[in-house]
Write a protein that holds these residues in place. Sequence first.
Motif, short mmCIF file in Angstrom:
data_model
loop_
_atom_site.label_atom_id
_atom_site.label_comp_id
_atom_site.label_asym_id
_atom_site.label_seq_id
_atom_site.Cartn_x
_atom_site.Cartn_y
_atom_site.Cartn_z
N GLY A 12 0.82 -1.22 0.00
CA GLY A 12 0.00 0.00 0.00
C GLY A 12 0.85 1.26 0.00
N ASP A 13 1.89 1.27 0.82
CA ASP A 13 2.78 2.42 0.85
C ASP A 13 3.50 2.60 -0.48
N ILE A 14 3.98 1.51 -1.03
CA ILE A 14 4.70 1.56 -2.30
C ILE A 14 3.76 1.96 -3.42
N GLY A 15 2.54 1.42 -3.41
CA GLY A 15 1.58 1.72 -4.47
C GLY A 15 1.11 3.16 -4.49
N MET A 16 1.02 3.77 -3.32
CA MET A 16 0.53 5.15 -3.25
C MET A 16 1.63 6.18 -3.45
N THR A 17 2.86 5.79 -3.32
CA THR A 17 3.97 6.74 -3.45
C THR A 17 4.00 7.44 -4.79
N PRO A 18 3.88 6.75 -5.93
CA PRO A 18 3.89 7.47 -7.21
C PRO A 18 2.73 8.44 -7.36
N PHE A 19 1.56 8.09 -6.82
CA PHE A 19 0.42 9.00 -6.89
C PHE A 19 0.66 10.26 -6.08
N LEU A 20 1.21 10.11 -4.89
CA LEU A 20 1.51 11.27 -4.06
C LEU A 20 2.56 12.15 -4.72
N VAL A 21 3.59 11.55 -5.29
CA VAL A 21 4.61 12.32 -5.99
C VAL A 21 3.99 13.05 -7.18
N GLY A 22 3.10 12.37 -7.90
CA GLY A 22 2.43 13.00 -9.04
C GLY A 22 1.58 14.19 -8.62
N ILE A 23 0.85 14.05 -7.53
CA ILE A 23 0.03 15.16 -7.03
C ILE A 23 0.91 16.34 -6.62
N LEU A 26 2.28 18.08 -9.70
CA LEU A 26 1.28 18.91 -10.37
C LEU A 26 1.08 20.23 -9.63
N ILE A 27 1.02 20.17 -8.32
CA ILE A 27 0.87 21.40 -7.52
C ILE A 27 2.08 22.30 -7.71
N VAL A 28 3.26 21.73 -7.59
CA VAL A 28 4.49 22.51 -7.72
C VAL A 28 4.63 23.06 -9.13
N PHE A 29 4.29 22.27 -10.14
CA PHE A 29 4.37 22.75 -11.52
C PHE A 29 3.45 23.94 -11.73
N GLY A 30 2.25 23.87 -11.20
CA GLY A 30 1.31 25.00 -11.33
C GLY A 30 1.85 26.26 -10.69
N ILE A 31 2.40 26.13 -9.50
CA ILE A 31 2.97 27.29 -8.81
C ILE A 31 4.17 27.83 -9.56
N PHE A 57 13.10 24.51 -5.66
CA PHE A 57 13.36 23.40 -4.75
C PHE A 57 12.67 23.64 -3.40
N LEU A 58 12.76 24.86 -2.91
CA LEU A 58 12.11 25.19 -1.63
C LEU A 58 10.59 25.11 -1.74
N ILE A 59 10.03 25.49 -2.89
CA ILE A 59 8.58 25.35 -3.09
C ILE A 59 8.19 23.88 -3.06
N TYR A 60 9.00 23.03 -3.68
CA TYR A 60 8.73 21.59 -3.65
C TYR A 60 8.74 21.07 -2.21
N GLU A 61 9.77 21.41 -1.47
CA GLU A 61 9.87 20.94 -0.08
C GLU A 61 8.73 21.52 0.77
N LEU A 62 8.36 22.77 0.54
CA LEU A 62 7.26 23.38 1.28
C LEU A 62 5.94 22.69 0.95
N THR A 63 5.74 22.33 -0.30
CA THR A 63 4.53 21.62 -0.69
C THR A 63 4.47 20.25 -0.01
N GLY A 68 2.14 16.84 3.99
CA GLY A 68 2.45 15.95 5.10
C GLY A 68 1.76 16.34 6.40
N GLY A 69 0.96 17.38 6.39
CA GLY A 69 0.20 17.77 7.57
C GLY A 69 0.97 18.70 8.49
N PHE A 70 1.85 19.51 7.94
CA PHE A 70 2.64 20.48 8.69
C PHE A 70 3.45 19.81 9.79
N GLY A 71 3.92 18.62 9.51
CA GLY A 71 4.76 17.91 10.47
C GLY A 71 6.19 18.41 10.37
#
Length: 121
Positions: A12-23, A26-31, A57-63, A68-71
């Motif tokens: 489950g963790d492995i399967g969802m990782t590409p989707f999370l990276v894709g999301i 997409l957010i970072v690309f838009g910004i 790079f900082l925008i990516y890490e901030l996203t 990640g829930g502001f952890g």
Amino acid sequence: MIWISQSTLPGGDIGMTPFLVGIVLLIVFGIEITLVLIFRKRIIGLRKKLTSLIVAFLIYELTMWVIGGFGEIVLLESFKKPFEENIEGAFSFSSIFALLIILGLILINEKLNKKTLHNNV
């Protein structure tokens, strides 16, 4: 993808990782595309290109931090677990790897442009 094939995490963790990276991408690309379109006439010199690369790079890490829930910051979190079990490390190291590739391309392009300008004079 190399990390996914070597990971010891459950499916489950492995399967969802590409989707999370894709999301995230997409957010970072838009910004980033919005910022580049706004500031495109100002991003001319090598220093400004490098600055914009670091900001991206900082925008990516901030996203990643926001998703990640502001952890904890993902880049700092990536050093706490072994590589095979480290989703945060996969996110951060892939962005660092991409940053280095883009940096190399910018430097090669600048060198070629400088050489071309020198030959035209």
